[in-house]
Design an enzyme around this catalytic site. Structure first.
Site, PDB file in Angstrom:
ATOM      1  N   ASP A   1     -47.519  44.157-103.175  1.00  0.00           N
ATOM      2  CA  ASP A   1     -47.916  44.232-104.590  1.00  0.00           C
ATOM      3  C   ASP A   1     -49.418  44.012-104.724  1.00  0.00           C
ATOM      4  OD1 ASP A   1     -47.662  44.105-107.556  1.00  0.00           O
ATOM      5  OD2 ASP A   1     -48.352  42.070-107.163  1.00  0.00           O
TER       6      ASP A   1
ATOM      7  N   LYS B   1     -43.254  39.284-107.459  1.00  0.00           N
ATOM      8  CA  LYS B   1     -43.825  37.960-107.169  1.00  0.00           C
ATOM      9  C   LYS B   1     -42.861  36.854-107.604  1.00  0.00           C
ATOM     10  CE  LYS B   1     -47.420  39.744-109.158  1.00  0.00           C
ATOM     11  NZ  LYS B   1     -48.628  40.438-109.571  1.00  0.00           N
TER      12      LYS B   1
ATOM     13  N   SER C   1     -44.149  44.988-110.404  1.00  0.00           N
ATOM     14  CA  SER C   1     -45.234  44.187-109.842  1.00  0.00           C
ATOM     15  C   SER C   1     -45.038  42.705-110.187  1.00  0.00           C
ATOM     16  CB  SER C   1     -46.569  44.704-110.407  1.00  0.00           C
ATOM     17  OG  SER C   1     -47.604  43.797-110.188  1.00  0.00           O
TER      18      SER C   1
ATOM     19  N   ARG D   1     -53.851  50.546-107.951  1.00  0.00           N
ATOM     20  CA  ARG D   1     -53.538  51.051-109.298  1.00  0.00           C
ATOM     21  C   ARG D   1     -54.689  50.778-110.249  1.00  0.00           C
ATOM     22  NH1 ARG D   1     -48.916  47.567-110.580  1.00  0.00           N
ATOM     23  NH2 ARG D   1     -49.075  48.436-112.658  1.00  0.00           N
TER      24      ARG D   1
ATOM     25  N   HIS E   1     -42.581  32.448-116.409  1.00  0.00           N
ATOM     26  CA  HIS E   1     -43.757  33.288-116.189  1.00  0.00           C
ATOM     27  C   HIS E   1     -44.272  33.808-117.516  1.00  0.00           C
ATOM     28  CE1 HIS E   1     -46.452  36.129-114.249  1.00  0.00           C
ATOM     29  NE2 HIS E   1     -46.065  37.005-115.154  1.00  0.00           N
TER      30      HIS E   1
HETATM   31  N1  URA Z   1     -49.742  41.875-113.946  1.00  0.00           N
HETATM   32  C1  URA Z   1     -49.234  42.100-112.718  1.00  0.00           C
HETATM   33  O1  URA Z   1     -49.005  41.173-111.949  1.00  0.00           O
HETATM   34  N2  URA Z   1     -48.987  43.376-112.360  1.00  0.00           N
HETATM   35  C2  URA Z   1     -49.213  44.433-113.164  1.00  0.00           C
HETATM   36  O2  URA Z   1     -48.969  45.553-112.781  1.00  0.00           O
HETATM   37  C3  URA Z   1     -49.750  44.178-114.440  1.00  0.00           C
HETATM   38  C4  URA Z   1     -49.991  42.876-114.805  1.00  0.00           C
END
Ligand code: URA
Length: 433
Positions: free
Chosen positions: A161, A187, A183, A168, A82
């Protein structure tokens, strides 16, 4: 349990228990807890922070809020990669065929680009016919058959999320380290891999602008991954200037293909070899970085990595001939040189500004609904630390629209700072954690 009490507890600086975190994530996902209460809790977390147990509990609750991809039908150790995102970041396009050619099964979920950073799915769609809208079954079958598949993130992957990130975003609570780390990792955990290699970018084109913040985020994410039972490694890499030379979807595909032919830019090749080595070690295919590098260089030299990309493109409906003949990729109608205005050295490139130039040309999305032009973008010819004479070409802008070209060119030149003294070239790999 009441949401009011949870908000008050965090407001007063106390740690939340796992049942309390599960309660609010479950209630919020189902729409039983309103946005205004969750906003208040996010702001309380922003100011009071979360400890290691709370961060892990939040990550797991979000990961479990929807589908958890089951990769158990795949043989071997599944290793995911990632990137926190940046400008010219075409790493997945070159790295995954390299690693897959070394025998690591790649089952990857990727996203589209938004704002100044691009997305892997858009880049892959530069191959005519290519689709990431495949079923989970085809995804698994393709990995079993050819060792690599990439699909778009399903709507039901970590839906908590998705909701929370959107909230957010409009309540000034994105930039909290625990919230960002949970967050991203929610994933990754839901996507099912046994091991995760994180590429945390740092610099003017990255989400985290300072090295200290990037290292802190990398540490937070590796802690979560390891606490969740996944072997997690983080590489902190430079994003203070675009990665490689190409920025823009099809242009980046072309550069990734050149890399698989052994003709890649130095910084990009080094990043792929470093991340790839960590993936081969995590996947049990190599004992150490030296052995892993040798394996990766070999699949580049023999053309196996390039052929793996072609197999992958074909398996997802794309025109594999474009891997061997990049003239078949989308091309812009105008290619305009940008000249150095001075004699000297390139001291700094405001990296996110280069990403914004690509966006202005039509290569990125202003909103989720925007259509993008896969052919446009920028190809740099010089990078930070390089010597230039007045009138030297420092980049080529690929455009399809005269007005967009003028706007992008003006902004592009403003992103550059020149100096008389040669600045130090920065290293692409900053840390491995
Ligand atoms: N990328 C994400 O997936 N989540 C965040 O909170 C910030 C960047």
């Amino acid at each position: 349990m009441r949401m009011y009490d949870i908000i008050m507890k965090k407001r007063n600086g106390e740690a939340l228990s796992k049942p309390e975190i599960d309660f609010f994530i479950d209630g919020y996902t189902k729409g039983e807890i309103p946005d205004y209460q969750v906003s208040a809790l996010m702001m309380a977390i922003y100011f009071q922070g979360m400890n290691e147990e709370e961060t892990l509990a939040l990550t797991l609750a979000m990961a479990n809020s929807g589908d958890m991809l089951n990769l158990s039908a795949l043989e071997g150790i599944k290793v995911d990669k990632h990137s926190t995102g940046g400008v010219g970041d075409k790493t997945t396009l070159a790295l995954t065929p390299m690693v897959a050619a070394c025998g690591i099964p790649i089952a990857k979920m990727s996203g589209r680009g938004l704002g100044h950073t691009g997305g892997t799915i858009d880049k892959l769609e530069s191959f005519p016919g290519f689709s990431t809208g495949i079923s989970t079954q085809t995804f698994i079958d393709n990995v079993n058959r050819i060792g690599i598949a990439v699909m778009g993130q399903t709507a039901d992957l970590a839906p908590a999320d998705k909701k929370l990130y959107a909230l957010r975003d409009v309540t000034a609570t994105v930039d909290n380290m625990s919230l960002i780390a949970s967050s991203i990792m929610s994933k990754k955990l839901a996507a099912g891999a046994d091991a995760i290699v994180l590429d945390v970018k740092t610099g003017s084109g990255a989400f985290m602008k300072t090295e200290a913040d990037s290292v802190a985020l990398a540490k937070e994410m590796t802690k979560i991954g390891r606490n969740a039972g996944r072997n997690t490694i983080a590489v902190v890499s430079d994003m203070d200037q675009p990665l490689g030379f190409a920025v823009g979807n099809a242009l980046e595909v072309e550069e990734a293909i050149a890399t698989l032919k052994g003709q890649g830019p130095e910084d990009f090749v080094e990043l792929c070899l470093t991340l790839g080595s960590q993936m081969l070690i995590a996947g049990g295919k190599a004992k150490n970085a030296e052995e892993a590098r040798e394996m990766l260089m070999k699949v580049l030299a023999t053309g196996e990595a390039l052929d793996k990309l072609a197999e992958f493109v074909e398996a997802q409906g794309g025109k594999k001939e474009a891997v061997y003949d990049t003239d078949l990729l989308p091309k812009a109608s105008i290619v305009e040189p940008v000249y150095s205005p001075v004699n000297g050295y390139i001291e700094h490139i405001e990296c996110d500004e280069v990403g914004i130039c690509s966006l202005i040309l039509g290569g990125g999305r202003e909103t989720k609904e925007s259509n993008i032009d896969l052919s446009v973008g920028i190809v740099l010819t010089k990078k930070v630390g390089d010597k230039v004479e007045k009138g030297d070409v420092i980049a080529y802008i690929h455009a399809n629209d005269d007005i967009k070209l003028v706007n992008a060119k003006e902004r592009f030149l403003k992103a550059y700072t020149f100096s008389e003294k040669q600045p130090k070239k920065s290293k692409i790999i900053k840390h491995i954690l």
